[in-house]
Motif scaffolding. Structure first.
Motif, PDB file in Angstrom:
ATOM      1  N   ALA A 152      24.057  48.094  38.932  1.00 54.74           N
ATOM      2  CA  ALA A 152      23.259  48.268  37.717  1.00 54.74           C
ATOM      3  C   ALA A 152      21.938  47.509  37.818  1.00 54.74           C
ATOM      4  N   VAL A 153      21.997  46.289  38.316  1.00 58.61           N
ATOM      5  CA  VAL A 153      20.789  45.477  38.453  1.00 58.61           C
ATOM      6  C   VAL A 153      19.839  46.102  39.467  1.00 58.61           C
ATOM      7  N   GLU A 154      20.367  46.532  40.598  1.00 62.65           N
ATOM      8  CA  GLU A 154      19.505  47.028  41.669  1.00 62.65           C
ATOM      9  C   GLU A 154      18.947  48.415  41.373  1.00 62.65           C
ATOM     10  N   VAL A 155      19.716  49.264  40.715  1.00 62.68           N
ATOM     11  CA  VAL A 155      19.190  50.595  40.407  1.00 62.68           C
ATOM     12  C   VAL A 155      18.099  50.500  39.341  1.00 62.68           C
ATOM     13  N   ARG A 156      18.192  49.496  38.488  1.00 61.96           N
ATOM     14  CA  ARG A 156      17.118  49.303  37.512  1.00 61.96           C
ATOM     15  C   ARG A 156      15.822  48.902  38.215  1.00 61.96           C
ATOM     16  N   MET A 157      15.915  48.119  39.260  1.00 58.25           N
ATOM     17  CA  MET A 157      14.715  47.763  40.025  1.00 58.25           C
ATOM     18  C   MET A 157      14.091  49.003  40.655  1.00 58.25           C
ATOM     19  N   VAL A 158      14.935  49.910  41.128  1.00 52.99           N
ATOM     20  CA  VAL A 158      14.430  51.180  41.662  1.00 52.99           C
ATOM     21  C   VAL A 158      13.715  51.957  40.565  1.00 52.99           C
ATOM     22  N   ALA A 159      14.305  51.986  39.368  1.00 52.48           N
ATOM     23  CA  ALA A 159      13.702  52.712  38.249  1.00 52.48           C
ATOM     24  C   ALA A 159      12.329  52.152  37.900  1.00 52.48           C
ATOM     25  N   LEU A 160      12.186  50.831  37.909  1.00 51.74           N
ATOM     26  CA  LEU A 160      10.897  50.224  37.586  1.00 51.74           C
ATOM     27  C   LEU A 160       9.840  50.578  38.636  1.00 51.74           C
ATOM     28  N   LYS A 161      10.230  50.606  39.900  1.00 48.05           N
ATOM     29  CA  LYS A 161       9.300  51.019  40.961  1.00 48.05           C
ATOM     30  C   LYS A 161       8.874  52.470  40.762  1.00 48.05           C
ATOM     31  N   LEU A 162       9.832  53.310  40.440  1.00 48.58           N
ATOM     32  CA  LEU A 162       9.523  54.727  40.231  1.00 48.58           C
ATOM     33  C   LEU A 162       8.624  54.920  39.018  1.00 48.58           C
ATOM     34  N   GLY A 204      31.782  71.396  34.779  1.00 52.66           N
ATOM     35  CA  GLY A 204      32.216  70.097  34.273  1.00 52.66           C
ATOM     36  C   GLY A 204      31.376  69.626  33.102  1.00 52.66           C
ATOM     37  N   LEU A 205      30.071  69.853  33.201  1.00 48.73           N
ATOM     38  CA  LEU A 205      29.129  69.460  32.156  1.00 48.73           C
ATOM     39  C   LEU A 205      28.092  70.565  32.035  1.00 48.73           C
ATOM     40  N   ALA A 206      27.980  71.153  30.849  1.00 48.04           N
ATOM     41  CA  ALA A 206      27.120  72.319  30.654  1.00 48.04           C
ATOM     42  C   ALA A 206      25.644  71.940  30.740  1.00 48.04           C
ATOM     43  N   ALA A 207      24.793  72.951  30.776  1.00 44.47           N
ATOM     44  CA  ALA A 207      23.351  72.755  30.921  1.00 44.47           C
ATOM     45  C   ALA A 207      22.799  71.858  29.831  1.00 44.47           C
ATOM     46  N   HIS A 208      21.983  70.872  30.218  1.00 42.48           N
ATOM     47  CA  HIS A 208      21.410  69.931  29.273  1.00 42.48           C
ATOM     48  C   HIS A 208      20.246  69.196  29.933  1.00 42.48           C
ATOM     49  N   SER A 209      19.494  68.471  29.133  1.00 44.42           N
ATOM     50  CA  SER A 209      18.491  67.547  29.648  1.00 44.42           C
ATOM     51  C   SER A 209      18.823  66.163  29.116  1.00 44.42           C
ATOM     52  N   ASP A 210      18.339  65.115  29.781  1.00 41.03           N
ATOM     53  CA  ASP A 210      18.613  63.744  29.365  1.00 41.03           C
ATOM     54  C   ASP A 210      17.501  63.246  28.449  1.00 41.03           C
ATOM     55  N   TYR A 211      17.870  62.372  27.525  1.00 38.80           N
ATOM     56  CA  TYR A 211      16.926  61.936  26.505  1.00 38.80           C
ATOM     57  C   TYR A 211      15.850  60.994  27.054  1.00 38.80           C
ATOM     58  N   GLY A 212      16.137  60.201  28.082  1.00 41.90           N
ATOM     59  CA  GLY A 212      15.319  59.044  28.439  1.00 41.90           C
ATOM     60  C   GLY A 212      14.062  59.393  29.206  1.00 41.90           C
ATOM     61  N   LEU A 213      13.471  58.359  29.805  1.00 45.82           N
ATOM     62  CA  LEU A 213      12.288  58.546  30.632  1.00 45.82           C
ATOM     63  C   LEU A 213      12.668  59.122  31.986  1.00 45.82           C
ATOM     64  N   LEU A 214      13.649  58.508  32.632  1.00 46.17           N
ATOM     65  CA  LEU A 214      14.152  59.072  33.875  1.00 46.17           C
ATOM     66  C   LEU A 214      15.593  58.654  34.096  1.00 46.17           C
ATOM     67  N   THR A 215      16.288  59.458  34.878  1.00 43.44           N
ATOM     68  CA  THR A 215      17.692  59.228  35.219  1.00 43.44           C
ATOM     69  C   THR A 215      17.810  59.145  36.731  1.00 43.44           C
ATOM     70  N   ILE A 216      18.566  58.156  37.200  1.00 44.52           N
ATOM     71  CA  ILE A 216      18.861  58.017  38.627  1.00 44.52           C
ATOM     72  C   ILE A 216      20.358  58.216  38.796  1.00 44.52           C
ATOM     73  N   LEU A 217      20.719  59.127  39.663  1.00 42.69           N
ATOM     74  CA  LEU A 217      22.112  59.555  39.779  1.00 42.69           C
ATOM     75  C   LEU A 217      22.680  59.234  41.156  1.00 42.69           C
ATOM     76  N   LEU A 218      23.847  58.601  41.140  1.00 47.97           N
ATOM     77  CA  LEU A 218      24.640  58.339  42.343  1.00 47.97           C
ATOM     78  C   LEU A 218      25.913  59.165  42.244  1.00 47.97           C
ATOM     79  N   THR A 219      26.230  59.949  43.266  1.00 53.18           N
ATOM     80  CA  THR A 219      27.414  60.803  43.224  1.00 53.18           C
ATOM     81  C   THR A 219      28.246  60.645  44.487  1.00 53.18           C
ATOM     82  N   SER A 220      29.550  60.896  44.344  1.00 55.42           N
ATOM     83  CA  SER A 220      30.456  60.750  45.477  1.00 55.42           C
ATOM     84  C   SER A 220      30.526  61.999  46.343  1.00 55.42           C
ATOM     85  N   CYS A 221      30.164  63.150  45.799  1.00 52.78           N
ATOM     86  CA  CYS A 221      30.212  64.420  46.535  1.00 52.78           C
ATOM     87  C   CYS A 221      29.365  65.440  45.784  1.00 52.78           C
TER      88      CYS A 221
END
Length: 334
Positions: A152-162, A204-221
């Protein structure tokens, strides 16, 4: 946290899943180089991806594979817990600091279990995180922070750079509203999608957009799909080693006054295995309003959106529980 997407029949769009075309992959390490030419090139690549697509992937982002694997492991172990333990975090109150459910009243959850909780400032929210499994929540003073906390801490640093690169690409400077981004909100949406079977829906999750400024996603597959604007079809997101997926949210469309568009996406079930995804959603603080940057508003490009906050989004969800097709972003258009 997410919102139903634009009112187009996304579920009927054709899919490119048999031969997914490549998507932009940004080497984020070049942002930290002393070479201004290399940095400028990366900023331009990010700006083009944001304008043309609304999504891209990043490599050399600074998060080690062990930290990424640890976050996925912690999430997987949580969803393996007995139901009575997970249900301790169940709530219909979308304002709870941590919330677990196997379905949702948001109108888009089809087949998933999720755990949502805030992650910044970590010292304020860590106390609410699940205490089981033990690897999920490490004490702040712990020397070993290789699981969800460290991710959580490190991905937030990535978000700030982006964010700096995106703002620079918009021409308003990387220091634009720097304090508001530094003090902003981070929400982790930790999801578990079951392996698809013949009796299951494939969504699994129907079509949508996210509310925020940006989303960073980590997935297993694999399992994430985005709407490709040029072909108006679903595009399978490639699963690259050590890469993170980034997509633009509703509030970035507002801040950019429509120069950058939010991206519509969905999750499909994987036929080979259950899938873990960890979406780190970044935005301003709860009551902090996001408005179109005044530098991007003029006579030729008048303001296109009303200002709004994350709290406004939560109120929108609460007021429209019986009408989840009413889109948040559309409600803000002028």
């Amino acid at each position: 946290m997410s919102d139903t997407s634009k009112s187009v029949p996304q579920e009927q769009l054709p899919s490119q899943e048999l031969h997914p075309p490549p998507m932009p992959v940004i080497n984020l390490g070049h942002l930290s180089l002393d070479d201004p030419t290399a940095r400028s090139r990366v900023v331009n690549d990010i700006a083009k991806s944001c304008r043309d697509l609304g999504y891209f992937q990043v490599i050399n982002h600074g998060i080690s594979q062990s930290v990424m694997d640890g976050a996925v492991e912690a999430a997987s172990e949580f969803f393996k817990l007995p139901s009575e333990i997970k249900e301790e975090y169940a709530s219909d109150d979308i304002r709870q600091p941590v919330r677990y459910d196997t379905s949702s009243k948001d109108g888009i959850s089809m087949s998933r279990a999720f755990l949502k909780h805030y992650a910044h400032p970590l010292c304020d929210w860590l106390q609410y995180w699940p205490q089981q499994p033990p690897i999920y929540r490490q004490a702040v003073s712990s020397l070993k922070r290789e699981y969800m906390e460290k991710y959580a801490v490190e991905v937030r640093m990535v978000a700030l750079k982006l964010m700096e690169a995106i703002l620079e690409g918009l021409g308003i400077g990387k220091e634009y509203m720097h304090e508001k981004f530094e003090e902003g909100l981070q929400l982790l949406s930790v999801n578990c999608y079951p392996k698809v079977s013949q009796s299951d829906t494939t969504i699994g999750l129907a079509a949508h957009s996210d509310y925020g400024l940006l989303t960073i996603l980590l997935t297993s597959c694999p399992g994430l799909e985005v709407v490709d604007r040029s072909s108006n079809s679903w595009k399978v997101v490639q699963q690259l080693p050590h890469a993170l997926h980034v997509h633009i949210g509703d509030h970035m469309e507002i801040l950019s006054n429509g120069q950058i568009k939010t991206v519509v996406h969905r999750a499909v079930l994987n036929p080979q295995e259950a899938r873990i995804s960890i979406a780190s959603i970044h935005g301003f603080a709860l009551h902090e309003k996001v408005s179109s940057a005044k530098e991007l508003v003029d006579e030729e490009n008048p303001q296109k959106y009303k200002e709004s906050s994350f709290n406004d989004f939560l109120e929108h969800l609460t007021a429209n529980m019986d009408n989840m097709q009413r889109n948040f972003l559309e409600s803000l258009r002028i």
